[in-house]
Motif scaffolding. Sequence first.
Motif, PDB file in Angstrom:
ATOM      1  N   ASP A 139      14.485  47.721  38.752  1.00  0.00           N
ATOM      2  CA  ASP A 139      15.149  48.756  39.538  1.00  0.00           C
ATOM      3  C   ASP A 139      14.934  50.135  38.929  1.00  0.00           C
ATOM      4  O   ASP A 139      14.771  51.119  39.642  1.00  0.00           O
ATOM      5  N   ALA A 140      14.962  50.237  37.612  1.00  0.00           N
ATOM      6  CA  ALA A 140      14.760  51.527  36.958  1.00  0.00           C
ATOM      7  C   ALA A 140      13.340  52.025  37.184  1.00  0.00           C
ATOM      8  O   ALA A 140      13.119  53.208  37.449  1.00  0.00           O
ATOM      9  N   ARG A 141      12.364  51.141  37.064  1.00  0.00           N
ATOM     10  CA  ARG A 141      10.977  51.558  37.295  1.00  0.00           C
ATOM     11  C   ARG A 141      10.782  51.983  38.744  1.00  0.00           C
ATOM     12  O   ARG A 141      10.078  52.951  39.037  1.00  0.00           O
ATOM     13  N   THR A 142      11.417  51.253  39.665  1.00  0.00           N
ATOM     14  CA  THR A 142      11.343  51.623  41.081  1.00  0.00           C
ATOM     15  C   THR A 142      11.955  52.997  41.302  1.00  0.00           C
ATOM     16  O   THR A 142      11.429  53.823  42.055  1.00  0.00           O
ATOM     17  N   ALA A 143      13.079  53.258  40.631  1.00  0.00           N
ATOM     18  CA  ALA A 143      13.752  54.548  40.773  1.00  0.00           C
ATOM     19  C   ALA A 143      12.872  55.683  40.276  1.00  0.00           C
ATOM     20  O   ALA A 143      12.794  56.744  40.901  1.00  0.00           O
ATOM     21  N   ILE A 144      12.196  55.480  39.154  1.00  0.00           N
ATOM     22  CA  ILE A 144      11.332  56.527  38.596  1.00  0.00           C
ATOM     23  C   ILE A 144      10.177  56.826  39.541  1.00  0.00           C
ATOM     24  O   ILE A 144       9.825  57.988  39.777  1.00  0.00           O
ATOM     25  N   ARG A 145       9.584  55.789  40.114  1.00  0.00           N
ATOM     26  CA  ARG A 145       8.497  56.015  41.072  1.00  0.00           C
ATOM     27  C   ARG A 145       9.003  56.787  42.285  1.00  0.00           C
ATOM     28  O   ARG A 145       8.328  57.687  42.796  1.00  0.00           O
ATOM     29  N   ALA A 146      10.207  56.447  42.753  1.00  0.00           N
ATOM     30  CA  ALA A 146      10.782  57.143  43.904  1.00  0.00           C
ATOM     31  C   ALA A 146      11.040  58.610  43.582  1.00  0.00           C
ATOM     32  O   ALA A 146      10.826  59.495  44.418  1.00  0.00           O
ATOM     33  N   GLN A 147      11.483  58.892  42.358  1.00  0.00           N
ATOM     34  CA  GLN A 147      11.738  60.277  41.952  1.00  0.00           C
ATOM     35  C   GLN A 147      10.448  61.086  41.932  1.00  0.00           C
ATOM     36  O   GLN A 147      10.421  62.246  42.360  1.00  0.00           O
ATOM     37  N   LYS A 148       9.385  60.486  41.447  1.00  0.00           N
ATOM     38  CA  LYS A 148       8.101  61.196  41.392  1.00  0.00           C
ATOM     39  C   LYS A 148       7.612  61.530  42.797  1.00  0.00           C
ATOM     40  O   LYS A 148       7.105  62.622  43.045  1.00  0.00           O
ATOM     41  N   ARG A 149       7.766  60.579  43.721  1.00  0.00           N
ATOM     42  CA  ARG A 149       7.331  60.839  45.097  1.00  0.00           C
ATOM     43  C   ARG A 149       8.147  61.965  45.727  1.00  0.00           C
ATOM     44  O   ARG A 149       7.625  62.774  46.494  1.00  0.00           O
ATOM     45  N   ARG A 170      17.574  67.129  41.131  1.00  0.00           N
ATOM     46  CA  ARG A 170      17.223  67.720  39.845  1.00  0.00           C
ATOM     47  C   ARG A 170      15.713  67.627  39.656  1.00  0.00           C
ATOM     48  O   ARG A 170      15.104  66.589  39.937  1.00  0.00           O
ATOM     49  N   GLU A 171      15.101  68.714  39.206  1.00  0.00           N
ATOM     50  CA  GLU A 171      13.659  68.717  38.982  1.00  0.00           C
ATOM     51  C   GLU A 171      13.273  67.646  37.968  1.00  0.00           C
ATOM     52  O   GLU A 171      14.027  67.357  37.027  1.00  0.00           O
ATOM     53  N   LEU A 172      12.086  67.073  38.157  1.00  0.00           N
ATOM     54  CA  LEU A 172      11.599  66.099  37.179  1.00  0.00           C
ATOM     55  C   LEU A 172      11.349  66.773  35.837  1.00  0.00           C
ATOM     56  O   LEU A 172      11.590  66.202  34.776  1.00  0.00           O
ATOM     57  N   VAL A 173      10.828  67.997  35.888  1.00  0.00           N
ATOM     58  CA  VAL A 173      10.596  68.776  34.673  1.00  0.00           C
ATOM     59  C   VAL A 173      11.446  70.039  34.778  1.00  0.00           C
ATOM     60  O   VAL A 173      11.285  70.825  35.706  1.00  0.00           O
ATOM     61  N   GLY A 174      12.362  70.222  33.857  1.00  0.00           N
ATOM     62  CA  GLY A 174      13.239  71.381  33.911  1.00  0.00           C
ATOM     63  C   GLY A 174      14.664  70.963  34.223  1.00  0.00           C
ATOM     64  O   GLY A 174      14.968  69.784  34.403  1.00  0.00           O
ATOM     65  N   ASN A 176      16.640  72.718  36.662  1.00  0.00           N
ATOM     66  CA  ASN A 176      17.108  73.269  37.933  1.00  0.00           C
ATOM     67  C   ASN A 176      17.610  72.166  38.862  1.00  0.00           C
ATOM     68  O   ASN A 176      16.978  71.111  38.988  1.00  0.00           O
ATOM     69  N   ILE A 177      18.733  72.428  39.509  1.00  0.00           N
ATOM     70  CA  ILE A 177      19.256  71.508  40.514  1.00  0.00           C
ATOM     71  C   ILE A 177      19.479  72.280  41.812  1.00  0.00           C
ATOM     72  O   ILE A 177      19.811  73.466  41.799  1.00  0.00           O
ATOM     73  N   THR A 178      19.266  71.591  42.927  1.00  0.00           N
ATOM     74  CA  THR A 178      19.357  72.224  44.242  1.00  0.00           C
ATOM     75  C   THR A 178      20.199  71.347  45.162  1.00  0.00           C
ATOM     76  O   THR A 178      19.984  70.133  45.219  1.00  0.00           O
ATOM     77  N   PRO A 179      21.164  71.939  45.883  1.00  0.00           N
ATOM     78  CA  PRO A 179      21.946  71.127  46.828  1.00  0.00           C
ATOM     79  C   PRO A 179      21.103  70.739  48.040  1.00  0.00           C
ATOM     80  O   PRO A 179      20.481  71.585  48.676  1.00  0.00           O
ATOM     81  N   VAL A 180      21.074  69.458  48.344  1.00  0.00           N
ATOM     82  CA  VAL A 180      20.348  68.959  49.512  1.00  0.00           C
ATOM     83  C   VAL A 180      21.323  68.725  50.669  1.00  0.00           C
ATOM     84  O   VAL A 180      21.057  69.110  51.806  1.00  0.00           O
ATOM     85  N   PHE A 181      22.459  68.097  50.371  1.00  0.00           N
ATOM     86  CA  PHE A 181      23.541  67.931  51.344  1.00  0.00           C
ATOM     87  C   PHE A 181      24.851  68.309  50.665  1.00  0.00           C
ATOM     88  O   PHE A 181      25.100  67.908  49.526  1.00  0.00           O
TER      89      PHE A 181
END
Length: 225
Positions: A139-149, A170-174, A176-181
């Motif tokens: 599940d963790a590996r799946t989550a990381i792949r989903a984050q990259k996409r 949250r950005e993968l690098v850095g 910064n966070i941005t509200p989506v909903f």
Amino acid sequence: MSAEQVPFASALALTWTGQDVKKEIDGLLPQVFDNPTAYTQAGFRLYPATKRNLRALVTFREDARHFLNAQVTGGQRTMKALERALQATKALPPGMMAVPGQGARLDRYGNVDRGQVVQVLSQLRITMTAGYSRNMSHDARTAIRAQKRAGGRFFVARAGSGLHAGVYQRELVGRNITPVFLFVRSASYKVRLPVDEIARRVIDLRLQSNWASAWQRALSTAKRA
């Protein structure tokens, strides 16, 4: 012979009047909705009258009822599929609704891009049901792949966290966070599309003349027969 044409003429007049009602409603939709989609524009349908059933009915298409009904009757807005899914993952508190934030990708109609919605729900289902395990589970590996996409990690900020409650990325690098909903109190709608009132007005204006035209059509049809 004339009496035999009455049901035909009646059905025709009622159907034509129903068409007039639907045309009037369809013409008002762009005033009720800001830049309505073709799906919204086709939200009403007409069931024509017949000689056996002298009733013409203009009503919602079943698949459009959930979002048009609040505009017609007023009251509480029906939950969207996204909000139902967020509630199912315990992300969206009861009595709240989700509105697009700065990081939401909107289409030309102002709706959130479906691909982004899928990414958000996919990540939240993994992180909120399975969690992040330190041993790099499947599940963790799946989550990381989903984050990259998606270009970052989606997470839920709850009330009292220091952020407005909602879904953020949250950005993968850095950092910064941005509200989506953003989560806000559910809205109650005023009646914006008084369908019954519109129908009565159109019926008063058009039914009599439609009946006269339908009767002439019926008589001419009978003569040819």
